[in-house]
Design an enzyme around this catalytic site. Sequence first.
Site, PDB file in Angstrom:
ATOM      1  N   ASP A   1      -0.789  -9.430   2.755  1.00  0.00           N
ATOM      2  CA  ASP A   1      -1.057  -8.326   1.134  1.00  0.00           C
ATOM      3  C   ASP A   1      -2.591  -8.602   0.857  1.00  0.00           C
ATOM      4  O   ASP A   1      -3.137  -9.009   0.996  1.00  0.00           O
ATOM      5  CB  ASP A   1      -0.292 -10.202   0.786  1.00  0.00           C
ATOM      6  CG  ASP A   1      -0.420  -9.340  -0.966  1.00  0.00           C
ATOM      7  OD1 ASP A   1      -0.119  -8.050  -1.257  1.00  0.00           O
ATOM      8  OD2 ASP A   1      -0.182 -10.108  -1.757  1.00  0.00           O
TER       9      ASP A   1
ATOM     10  N   ASP B   1       3.955 -12.200  -7.445  1.00  0.00           N
ATOM     11  CA  ASP B   1       2.446 -12.818  -7.659  1.00  0.00           C
ATOM     12  C   ASP B   1       2.355 -13.410  -8.638  1.00  0.00           C
ATOM     13  O   ASP B   1       2.794 -13.343  -9.590  1.00  0.00           O
ATOM     14  CB  ASP B   1       1.757 -11.427  -7.673  1.00  0.00           C
ATOM     15  CG  ASP B   1       1.163 -11.129  -5.778  1.00  0.00           C
ATOM     16  OD1 ASP B   1       1.259 -11.579  -4.935  1.00  0.00           O
ATOM     17  OD2 ASP B   1       0.346  -9.836  -5.773  1.00  0.00           O
TER      18      ASP B   1
END
Length: 194
Positions: free
Chosen positions: A153, A12
Amino acid sequence: MLNKTADIIHLDVMDGSFVPNISFGFPVIDQLSKVARIPMDAHLMVVNPDKWFDKLHEEGVQMVSFHLEVSGDNTGTYIDSLHRLGIKAGIAINPDIPVRSLFEYIGKADYFLVMSVFAGFGGQDLVEDTYSRIKELKEAIDRYGADTPIEVDGGVRDTNIQALKKAGASIIVTGSHVFRSQDPSATIEKLRNL
């Protein structure tokens, strides 16, 4: 541990602009690339994601997703740029972006990342309409005769992973649920078998 138990390492990357937080950049990815034996998947929560593509390629990242909210009219160009580098191109959307906005990229993008929380913060609870959003996208992919994986996610845990898979998600990202557990390896194995 991830090399032994996970299928993909999800990175991320946040720039403090598209999302309020800042995560890590190339110094961390560079170190990780030296030890990762499984594919790396970079989720770019950044403005101007194309500025990252060449360097991510140099680091050996195999999958890169960028947000439709920032790519706009450049989405097709970004997909082509990643493909020229030999990288799988993914398009990500936040929970407030209609999944229909992805339909024109079915058959062009290699995967779609349906965020089940708003990008930029870990530990959030899954947004409830995620299941119907994934189902809608999966049905469209099937109608087009494509075989495009759907990645999900945010807020994924053992209590909702089966429903996410049933809706059509095939790439499951989980962070907090794994890394806050007593035994991350066992948690990954449990999620894999649900």
